[in-house]
Design a protein around this motif. Structure first.
Motif, mmCIF file in Angstrom:
data_model
loop_
_atom_site.group_PDB
_atom_site.id
_atom_site.type_symbol
_atom_site.label_atom_id
_atom_site.label_comp_id
_atom_site.label_asym_id
_atom_site.label_seq_id
_atom_site.Cartn_x
_atom_site.Cartn_y
_atom_site.Cartn_z
ATOM 1 N N VAL A 108 0.465 -1.156 -0.270
ATOM 2 C CA VAL A 108 0.279 0.437 0.015
ATOM 3 C C VAL A 108 0.935 1.412 0.274
ATOM 4 O O VAL A 108 0.461 1.802 -0.775
ATOM 5 C CB VAL A 108 -1.125 -0.252 1.260
ATOM 6 C CG1 VAL A 108 -0.768 0.516 2.512
ATOM 7 C CG2 VAL A 108 -1.966 0.910 1.305
ATOM 8 N N MET A 109 2.358 1.221 0.664
ATOM 9 C CA MET A 109 3.016 2.742 0.753
ATOM 10 C C MET A 109 3.332 2.518 -1.213
ATOM 11 O O MET A 109 3.618 4.034 -1.032
ATOM 12 C CB MET A 109 4.026 2.060 1.520
ATOM 13 C CG MET A 109 3.964 1.943 2.599
ATOM 14 S SD MET A 109 2.080 3.196 3.650
ATOM 15 C CE MET A 109 3.404 4.535 3.313
ATOM 16 N N LYS A 110 3.376 1.202 -1.610
ATOM 17 C CA LYS A 110 4.107 1.500 -3.030
ATOM 18 C C LYS A 110 2.890 2.058 -3.330
ATOM 19 O O LYS A 110 2.782 3.380 -4.991
ATOM 20 C CB LYS A 110 4.587 0.380 -3.847
ATOM 21 C CG LYS A 110 5.300 -0.224 -2.857
ATOM 22 C CD LYS A 110 5.596 -1.849 -3.572
ATOM 23 C CE LYS A 110 7.762 -2.153 -3.282
ATOM 24 N NZ LYS A 110 8.140 -3.295 -3.216
ATOM 25 N N GLN A 111 1.528 1.857 -3.725
ATOM 26 C CA GLN A 111 0.149 2.592 -4.331
ATOM 27 C C GLN A 111 0.284 4.324 -3.770
ATOM 28 O O GLN A 111 -0.125 4.765 -4.671
ATOM 29 C CB GLN A 111 -0.943 1.774 -3.559
ATOM 30 C CG GLN A 111 -0.875 -0.020 -4.435
ATOM 31 C CD GLN A 111 -2.168 -0.535 -3.758
ATOM 32 O OE1 GLN A 111 -3.109 0.733 -3.723
ATOM 33 N NE2 GLN A 111 -1.823 -1.664 -3.152
ATOM 34 N N ILE A 112 0.812 4.600 -3.018
ATOM 35 C CA ILE A 112 0.717 5.759 -2.349
ATOM 36 C C ILE A 112 1.344 7.091 -2.945
ATOM 37 O O ILE A 112 1.016 7.358 -3.371
ATOM 38 C CB ILE A 112 0.490 5.780 -0.695
ATOM 39 C CG1 ILE A 112 -0.761 5.309 0.109
ATOM 40 C CG2 ILE A 112 1.217 7.472 -0.527
ATOM 41 C CD1 ILE A 112 -0.382 5.192 1.324
#
Length: 720
Positions: A63-67
């Protein structure tokens, strides 16, 4: 005002002046976003071997990569808007329009992510770090950022298609239908769960959570075969699951806002009319010597013609839909004045309850007539509430201004669609001017005041006064008025996809009801008693819950997230957070919408519904949508003072109407307050910010009363 954002204890605070973000600040914000996401991923990589929850760790890194991906895509969009959005302000001294608002909301979301991510980076290796809880929360904000990215793309379309300085799309089809299709299919539940109210003042978030929980609890049991204490018990006990499970709350709220009928919204909004709720609000409100409801009889009036007081003009009582009928009003006065204790006024009064003050009950010296008079039209989307819902701040205003206030209880849609409410408000205005001596005033200075739908009525009543040739008021103070009751899209109306107080489906229901679309007007036998509609026990239970929940709700949500709920919501979020959701969790994108980049798709909802788009010609009637009124109907309006909110979906209504008046050289001011939702006047007791905004309205009313007199040859003649 410098504000600090703290989602949980011991987080690293991000301080930012939300009201004065410069054009350069967004670059620093997005740079910080990329940095902190990398820090979280690095910290998680170093803690994998010690982690007891590898799946949650992998989800968090994902999810951090998506952000980061959303941040890279959103930053140039924000840059584009910041370079041009000042062209859509009223003037350089009044920054405010829907494009600014979208930038502000996106930055607020990013700031919440930054501080949450900093907390995770600093504490993820700790023994007491709750991995599942933090994953679910950061996933919720990732979903919100994804959907806000979609709104920015839609705003780009509006920006590119419209002429310079125009905020509303003038296309009769196209974007309007695409906007509605996006609202129907886009996932919105994330904005009503853990992210609820992130864009508003922190002091209002517990209240918003209480409202949403109460609404979904009541909505779940709406129309069930339960009455009295049975319905109350159901509403109370089902509310608990929405307190501890924000994801479930968000999904249910999305379902309710799109599927429940107008009667539900009328019933729920009218909870504030209940005896217990009113009693509680009166405790915190100012004490007034006069608070009485009156019934103005349906009799023809004769008023002097404004251009020649030697001539008169006839004003007929309201007749639309069911013929002549009386108008109910409420008189509020901090001080008992001459005329307010007269037998003539007492004959018009109708008992409302033992706690209300009747003029005849006083045995004391009366104050002289006030030279000023406030005439108030309440909000409620033309479909709900009365002066009773608004008396809390009206009593304070009567004290602060030291003037009597007459609030009009006009008939409500859909039973009484346009033009019944306008006819009743105009008739009440004319009656008040002619009978001002009964109200404790000489009416030398008269100010019309209203919020939302009431702001619309202030403007249209003044337009009707101009067209009838009678005296116009000395000024208008309109709080967040609705000036365009059409389905036209604008950047601020994109907020209806995320606003918990004014979702698009509810806005359209109100417009359709007022326009009379698909409705048959019915003469009300008597004013709706909310206690009858809901059941006294239900109202008491809901009111008690609403009062108590705001004190402990925020703490409870942060501290308690059941493992089963977290697991379920995490799974759902993971499946829908990717750039391309699986077909099982999404609906096919409408073919008309092809305005997103090839590698991006907003999250889609399973909760679909057909929305009735307002399309009746009545919506474009200038007395329904004054923004569309020709110049000859607006020319001659008194000074108009608009107090709007930067986070209101109707902000562009205020900006465009103020621009139109200014282009006509009509006197107008626009004040845009920060960090507050639509309807902030009804929330004055919940925060300092809402009280400050209400005080701004008082200052504008005082300006109307204190403005310099016009020369004799330009002055509207007074009425005797």
């Amino acid at each position: 005002m410098l504000q600090e954002y703290a989602v949980i204890p011991h987080s690293v605070f991000v301080s930012v002046d939300k009201g004065r973000l410069s054009d350069m600040d967004h670059k620093e914000v997005f740079a910080a976003l990329q940095t902190v996401c990398s820090e979280v991923i690095l910290a998680l990589n170093g803690s994998v071997s010690n982690s007891s929850n590898v799946d949650a760790t992998d989800r968090l890194k994902g999810v951090m990569k998506q952000i980061q991906e959303h941040g890279h895509a959103v930053e140039p969009l924000i840059t584009g808007f910041t370079t041009v959005y000042h062209h859509y302000d009223l003037d350089a001294q009044t920054p405010g329009n829907g494009y600014r608002t979208l930038v502000k909301v996106v930055q607020s979301c990013v700031i919440h992510i930054i501080q949450k991510a900093r907390y995770i980076a600093s504490n993820c290796t700790g023994a007491f770090f709750r991995m599942d809880h933090n994953v679910v929360e950061i996933e919720a904000y990732c979903s919100a950022l994804c959907q806000l990215r979609a709104l920015l793309y839609l705003a780009q379309i509006i920006l590119n298609d419209n002429t310079h300085g125009q905020l509303y799309s003038q296309d009769e089809g196209g974007l309007r239908e695409r906007f509605v299709q996006e609202y129907i299919s886009m996932h919105k539940a994330c904005f009503y769960g853990r992210c609820l109210g992130f864009q508003f003042s922190p002091s209002l978030r517990p209240f918003l959570q209480t409202v949403v929980i109460s609404m979904v609890s009541f909505g779940e049991n709406y129309k069930k075969q339960q009455t009295g204490i049975g319905m109350a018990a159901l509403s109370f006990f089902t509310s608990g699951k929405y307190v501890v499970d924000p994801e479930l709350r968000g999904k249910e709220f999305e379902r309710i806002t799109q599927n429940l009928d107008m009667q539900f919204w009328k019933t729920f909004w009218n909870v504030t009319e209940s005896g217990l709720f009113s009693s509680l609000t009166r405790i915190a409100s100012s004490v007034v010597q006069v608070n009485v409801t009156l019934t103005v009889p349906a009799e023809g009036l004769s008023l002097p013609l404004a251009s020649d007081p030697n001539l008169s003009v006839a004003v007929n009582p309201p007749v639309a839909h069911w013929g002549p009928g009386p108008v109910n009003v409420r008189l509020i006065s901090h001080t008992l004045r001459q005329g307010q204790d007269s037998a003539e006024l007492l004959a018009l009064s109708r008992p409302e309850g033992p706690q209300l003050s009747l003029p005849g009950s006083f045995n004391r010296q009366t104050a002289p007539l006030s030279p000023c008079l406030v005439i108030h039209f309440h909000g409620g989307g033309f479909v709900a509430q009365t002066s009773k819902s608004h008396e809390n701040y009206l009593k304070s205003w009567s004290k602060d201004l030291n003037v009597p206030i007459l609030s009009v209880d006009y008939s409500l849609a859909p039973e009484a669609p346009f033009p019944r409410a306008l006819e009743e408000c105009f008739y009440a205005y004319c009656w008040a001017i002619k009978n001002c001596h009964l109200l404790g005033s000489t009416a030398e200075r008269v100010c019309l005041v209203g919020d939302s739908a009431g702001g619309n009525l202030c403007i249209t009543v003044s337009m009707r006064a101009i067209s009838h040739g009678v005296r116009i008021p000395d000024g208008i103070v309109a709080a967040y008025p609705a000036t365009l009751l059409t389905s036209d899209a604008s950047p601020s109306r994109l907020l209806t996809l995320i606003d918990p107080l004014l979702p698009l489906s509810v806005l359209y229901k109100c417009i359709n009801a007022y326009a009379g679309a698909g409705c048959q007007s019915v003469q009300p036998a008597q004013q709706l008693d909310t206690l009858v509609a809901l059941g006294q026990d239900t109202v008491k239970m809901l009111s008690n819950f609403a009062q108590g929940a705001s004190n402990w709700l925020q703490t409870l949500i942060e501290q308690k997230a059941p493992s089963s709920s977290s697991s379920s919501s995490s799974s759902s979020t993971t499946s829908s957070n990717g750039p391309s959701p699986s077909k099982s969790n999404s609906v096919e994108k409408p073919k008309e919408v092809q305005d997103y980049p090839e590698n991006f798709e907003p999250l889609r909802s399973r909760c679909l519904v057909d929305i009735q788009i307002p399309c009746t010609p009545i919506m474009r009637n200038p007395f329904v949508s004054p923004l569309l009124a020709p110049d000859n109907l607006l020319k001659g309006l008194p000074p108009v003072h608009i107090v709007a909110s930067a986070l209101d979906a109707l902000l562009d209504d205020s900006v465009m109407f103020a621009k139109k008046l200014r282009n006509m050289n009509q006197p107008v001011t626009l004040t845009v307050v920060e960090d507050l939702p639509h309807g902030f006047l009804s929330l004055v007791q919940f925060s300092k910010e809402t009280q400050d905004a209400a005080d701004m309205c008082v200052r504008k009313i005082r300006e109307v009363f204190q403005q310099e007199e016009l020369p004799a040859d330009q002055r509207q003649p007074g009425l005797v």
